[in-house]
Design an enzyme around this catalytic site. Sequence first.
Site, PDB file in Angstrom:
ATOM      1  CD  GLU A  85      -2.471   1.859   0.379  1.00  0.00           C
ATOM      2  OE1 GLU A  85      -3.314   1.134  -0.149  1.00  0.00           O
ATOM      3  OE2 GLU A  85      -2.254   3.046  -0.004  1.00  0.00           O
ATOM      4  CG  LEU A 137      -2.996  -0.973   6.169  1.00  0.00           C
ATOM      5  CD1 LEU A 137      -2.996  -2.374   6.781  1.00  0.00           C
ATOM      6  CD2 LEU A 137      -2.204  -0.972   4.865  1.00  0.00           C
ATOM      7  N   GLY A 146      -7.728   0.659  -7.230  1.00  0.00           N
ATOM      8  CA  GLY A 146      -8.890   1.514  -7.011  1.00  0.00           C
ATOM      9  C   GLY A 146      -9.128   2.602  -8.032  1.00  0.00           C
ATOM     10  N   GLY A 155     -25.410  12.111  -8.336  1.00  0.00           N
ATOM     11  CA  GLY A 155     -25.256  10.678  -8.071  1.00  0.00           C
ATOM     12  C   GLY A 155     -25.129  10.435  -6.576  1.00  0.00           C
ATOM     13  N   GLY A 186     -22.550  12.781  -4.482  1.00  0.00           N
ATOM     14  CA  GLY A 186     -23.028  14.157  -4.393  1.00  0.00           C
ATOM     15  C   GLY A 186     -24.214  14.287  -3.445  1.00  0.00           C
ATOM     16  CG  HIS A 224     -21.268  -4.072  -1.407  1.00  0.00           C
ATOM     17  ND1 HIS A 224     -21.368  -2.740  -1.111  1.00  0.00           N
ATOM     18  CD2 HIS A 224     -22.228  -4.308  -2.323  1.00  0.00           C
ATOM     19  CE1 HIS A 224     -22.353  -2.206  -1.806  1.00  0.00           C
ATOM     20  NE2 HIS A 224     -22.884  -3.144  -2.564  1.00  0.00           N
ATOM     21  CG  HIS A 233     -46.169  -5.952  14.304  1.00  0.00           C
ATOM     22  ND1 HIS A 233     -46.385  -5.031  13.304  1.00  0.00           N
ATOM     23  CD2 HIS A 233     -46.860  -5.524  15.399  1.00  0.00           C
ATOM     24  CE1 HIS A 233     -47.200  -4.083  13.757  1.00  0.00           C
ATOM     25  NE2 HIS A 233     -47.504  -4.366  15.024  1.00  0.00           N
TER      26      HIS A 233
HETATM   27  C1  LIG Z   1     -17.163   9.640  -0.773  1.00  0.00           C
HETATM   28  C2  LIG Z   1     -17.291   8.178  -1.127  1.00  0.00           C
HETATM   29  C3  LIG Z   1     -18.226   7.403  -0.479  1.00  0.00           C
HETATM   30  C4  LIG Z   1     -18.349   6.059  -0.794  1.00  0.00           C
HETATM   31  N1  LIG Z   1     -19.290   5.327  -0.134  1.00  0.00           N
HETATM   32  C5  LIG Z   1     -19.438   4.028  -0.419  1.00  0.00           C
HETATM   33  C6  LIG Z   1     -20.393   3.237   0.280  1.00  0.00           C
HETATM   34  O1  LIG Z   1     -21.095   3.719   1.179  1.00  0.00           O
HETATM   35  N2  LIG Z   1     -20.505   1.936  -0.054  1.00  0.00           N
HETATM   36  C7  LIG Z   1     -19.747   1.367  -1.038  1.00  0.00           C
HETATM   37  O2  LIG Z   1     -19.895   0.176  -1.316  1.00  0.00           O
HETATM   38  N3  LIG Z   1     -18.827   2.083  -1.712  1.00  0.00           N
HETATM   39  C8  LIG Z   1     -18.648   3.393  -1.423  1.00  0.00           C
HETATM   40  N4  LIG Z   1     -17.689   4.117  -2.080  1.00  0.00           N
HETATM   41  C9  LIG Z   1     -16.879   3.432  -3.110  1.00  0.00           C
HETATM   42  C10 LIG Z   1     -15.760   2.606  -2.462  1.00  0.00           C
HETATM   43  O3  LIG Z   1     -14.964   3.443  -1.644  1.00  0.00           O
HETATM   44  C11 LIG Z   1     -14.897   1.949  -3.542  1.00  0.00           C
HETATM   45  O4  LIG Z   1     -15.729   1.217  -4.409  1.00  0.00           O
HETATM   46  C12 LIG Z   1     -13.886   1.000  -2.912  1.00  0.00           C
HETATM   47  O5  LIG Z   1     -13.027   1.686  -2.036  1.00  0.00           O
HETATM   48  C13 LIG Z   1     -13.055   0.287  -4.007  1.00  0.00           C
HETATM   49  O6  LIG Z   1     -12.144  -0.559  -3.399  1.00  0.00           O
HETATM   50  P1  LIG Z   1     -10.791  -0.986  -4.108  1.00  0.00           P
HETATM   51  O7  LIG Z   1     -10.169  -2.001  -3.203  1.00  0.00           O
HETATM   52  O8  LIG Z   1     -11.040  -1.345  -5.510  1.00  0.00           O
HETATM   53  O9  LIG Z   1      -9.877   0.334  -4.173  1.00  0.00           O
HETATM   54  P2  LIG Z   1      -9.551   1.542  -3.162  1.00  0.00           P
HETATM   55  O10 LIG Z   1     -10.377   1.501  -1.935  1.00  0.00           O
HETATM   56  O11 LIG Z   1      -9.595   2.769  -3.988  1.00  0.00           O
HETATM   57  O12 LIG Z   1      -8.066   1.229  -2.745  1.00  0.00           O
HETATM   58  C14 LIG Z   1      -7.003   1.298  -3.630  1.00  0.00           C
HETATM   59  C15 LIG Z   1      -5.728   1.424  -2.832  1.00  0.00           C
HETATM   60  O13 LIG Z   1      -4.624   1.180  -3.707  1.00  0.00           O
HETATM   61  C16 LIG Z   1      -3.559   2.032  -3.341  1.00  0.00           C
HETATM   62  N5  LIG Z   1      -2.641   2.143  -4.478  1.00  0.00           N
HETATM   63  C17 LIG Z   1      -2.907   2.694  -5.689  1.00  0.00           C
HETATM   64  N6  LIG Z   1      -1.825   2.558  -6.503  1.00  0.00           N
HETATM   65  C18 LIG Z   1      -0.885   1.916  -5.779  1.00  0.00           C
HETATM   66  C19 LIG Z   1       0.441   1.482  -6.070  1.00  0.00           C
HETATM   67  N7  LIG Z   1       0.998   1.656  -7.265  1.00  0.00           N
HETATM   68  N8  LIG Z   1       1.119   0.863  -5.086  1.00  0.00           N
HETATM   69  C20 LIG Z   1       0.573   0.643  -3.873  1.00  0.00           C
HETATM   70  N9  LIG Z   1      -0.675   1.033  -3.547  1.00  0.00           N
HETATM   71  C21 LIG Z   1      -1.391   1.655  -4.495  1.00  0.00           C
HETATM   72  C22 LIG Z   1      -4.274   3.324  -2.973  1.00  0.00           C
HETATM   73  O14 LIG Z   1      -3.447   4.121  -2.167  1.00  0.00           O
HETATM   74  C23 LIG Z   1      -5.517   2.806  -2.240  1.00  0.00           C
HETATM   75  O15 LIG Z   1      -5.277   2.697  -0.867  1.00  0.00           O
HETATM   76  C24 LIG Z   1     -17.516   5.465  -1.773  1.00  0.00           C
HETATM   77  C25 LIG Z   1     -16.552   6.238  -2.417  1.00  0.00           C
HETATM   78  C26 LIG Z   1     -16.426   7.579  -2.098  1.00  0.00           C
HETATM   79  C27 LIG Z   1     -15.377   8.393  -2.784  1.00  0.00           C
END
Ligand SMILES: Cc1cc2nc3c(=O)[nH]c(=O)nc-3n(C[C@H](O)[C@H](O)[C@H](O)COP(=O)(O)OP(=O)(O)OC[C@H]3O[C@@H](n4cnc5c(N)ncnc54)[C@H](O)[C@@H]3O)c2cc1C
Length: 466
Positions: A33, A38, A145, A183, A186, A322, A445
């Site tokens: 990471e 984390l 992500g 969306g 927002g 999820h 209920h």
């Molecule tokens: C404001 C907001 C609210 C949200 N609310 C919800 C919700 O209520 N419910 C829901 O299901 N989803 C929600 N989401 C979406 C959710 O956060 C994402 O879908 C989810 O975090 C995706 O998980 P991921 O593991 O794919 O990536 P991420 O959580 O984006 O994690 C990616 C990680 O990879 C790391 N990384 C990137 N490149 C590198 C590299 N080269 N080397 C090492 N590390 C790296 C980053 O630093 C990051 O920590 C929300 C998003 C936002 C912005």
Amino acid sequence: MKTYDVVVIGSGPGVYVAAIRCAQLGLKTAIIEKYNTLGGTCLNVGCIPSKALLDSSHHYYVATKHFATHGIEATGLAVNFEQMIARKNEVVSQTSGGINYLMDKNKIDLFQGIASFENATHIIITKSDGSIEKIEASKTIIATGSKPASLPFIKIDKKRVITSTEALSLTEIPKQLIIIGGGVIGLELGSVYSRLGSEVSVIEYMPNIIPGMDEMLSKELQRTLKKQGIKFFTSHKVTSVENKGKEVVVIADDKKGNPVEFKGDYTLVSVGRKPYTEGLGLQNAGVKVSDSGQIETNAHLQTNVTNIYAIGDVVKGAMLAHKAEEEGTMVAEIIAGQKPHIDYNLIPGVVYTWPEVAAVGKTEEQLKEAGTKYKSGTFAMRALGRARASMDIDGQIKVLADAETDEILGVHMIGARAADMIAEAVIAMEFRASSEDVARSSHAHPTYTEAFKEACLAVHDRSIHS
Ligand SMILES: Cc1cc2nc3c(=O)[nH]c(=O)nc-3n(C[C@H](O)[C@H](O)[C@H](O)COP(=O)(O)OP(=O)(O)OC[C@H]3O[C@@H](n4cnc5c(N)ncnc54)[C@H](O)[C@@H]3O)c2cc1C
């Protein structure tokens, strides 16, 4: 050089779940990471902090708007915004610490630094102190992500023109907040600030907010949020955004093409997110990326390079925590030789406004377009004893079932606790339940879940309470 069965890049919900499942299956696992904390977007600047602020602001809203009706006299109520943000930060750091604990518990090695492929099996880690370490991975799972997207002509200055990341850590409550994009993100952040007293205007390009969800949900949500004070400008196309120091001016063309001017002290740009692969050196491993920047994968989430997989926001599909978690589990099990499966139709979508919005399966619009014959049953929350007791009478539940077999094809909820209630619909649909199966199951209920049973009864024109 350290060698691993599986190396997972990132530490969001997709990654830590994948890493833990790999470790449970006896695979020697590491995660990399780039940040010191984390949890990825979800935990640091997404799901968790937004829900912490939604909960805090909801308490304030209820205290100011509904306490008197409940017979509670609260005078001198005020928001200590600094404390609200501090509590949110505390929730984030506790939850992130919990992931460190889980990594330790599952004997997963953690590397802090930016991961970059040297080739398909070797990864270079550049640490924050500039030092470099190389590790070898039999299999790699990429879950780097996403980042906030913008429009080509908008300059996000992170001060007045902001993304969700900055909106979660403001130092003051905006007086007038302009939100570009109606969306999920927002509307959730708009709700937070509207409840705290901001004048919130949402500008949406499409004719409906929460585009893609069932139209009943978007209409009902817009109506309710409007009652709460949020202004909506749908079918408006933003053409310019200008930071004028302490004020931001946004121009949008209305339905007829006439320019409309909006002024606010902050503008939140929430027009979606884009996959993030910067610095990963994908070209060195030969991994293909689509035109939209997503890593291309097959149904097993395997990239064109057979020992490299990708999951979460960086691949196609809904950008949801999820969904990333299910994909992390699936890939770990595939690597371990199992044959798991995800039904993407059954990944629920949730909006944590109040009332909450939650849905799973097909929308009515999708069923019509596919020419599927269906029956529909709805139930209004106001007819529910539990909802009247808590003063949460806004919303309804709609169930769509196959006209011949009665199998549930879609469930669309707007109401108190819909985010939690949707799990029952997901389970029912996983087991291919008919609406009659749910209608004949006892629901405690008084609970909000009785509305789901009633909507299923309504599919058969035999709702009891409406
Ligand atoms: C404001 C907001 C609210 C949200 N609310 C919800 C919700 O209520 N419910 C829901 O299901 N989803 C929600 N989401 C979406 C959710 O956060 C994402 O879908 C989810 O975090 C995706 O998980 P991921 O593991 O794919 O990536 P991420 O959580 O984006 O994690 C990616 C990680 O990879 C790391 N990384 C990137 N490149 C590198 C590299 N080269 N080397 C090492 N590390 C790296 C980053 O630093 C990051 O920590 C929300 C998003 C936002 C912005």
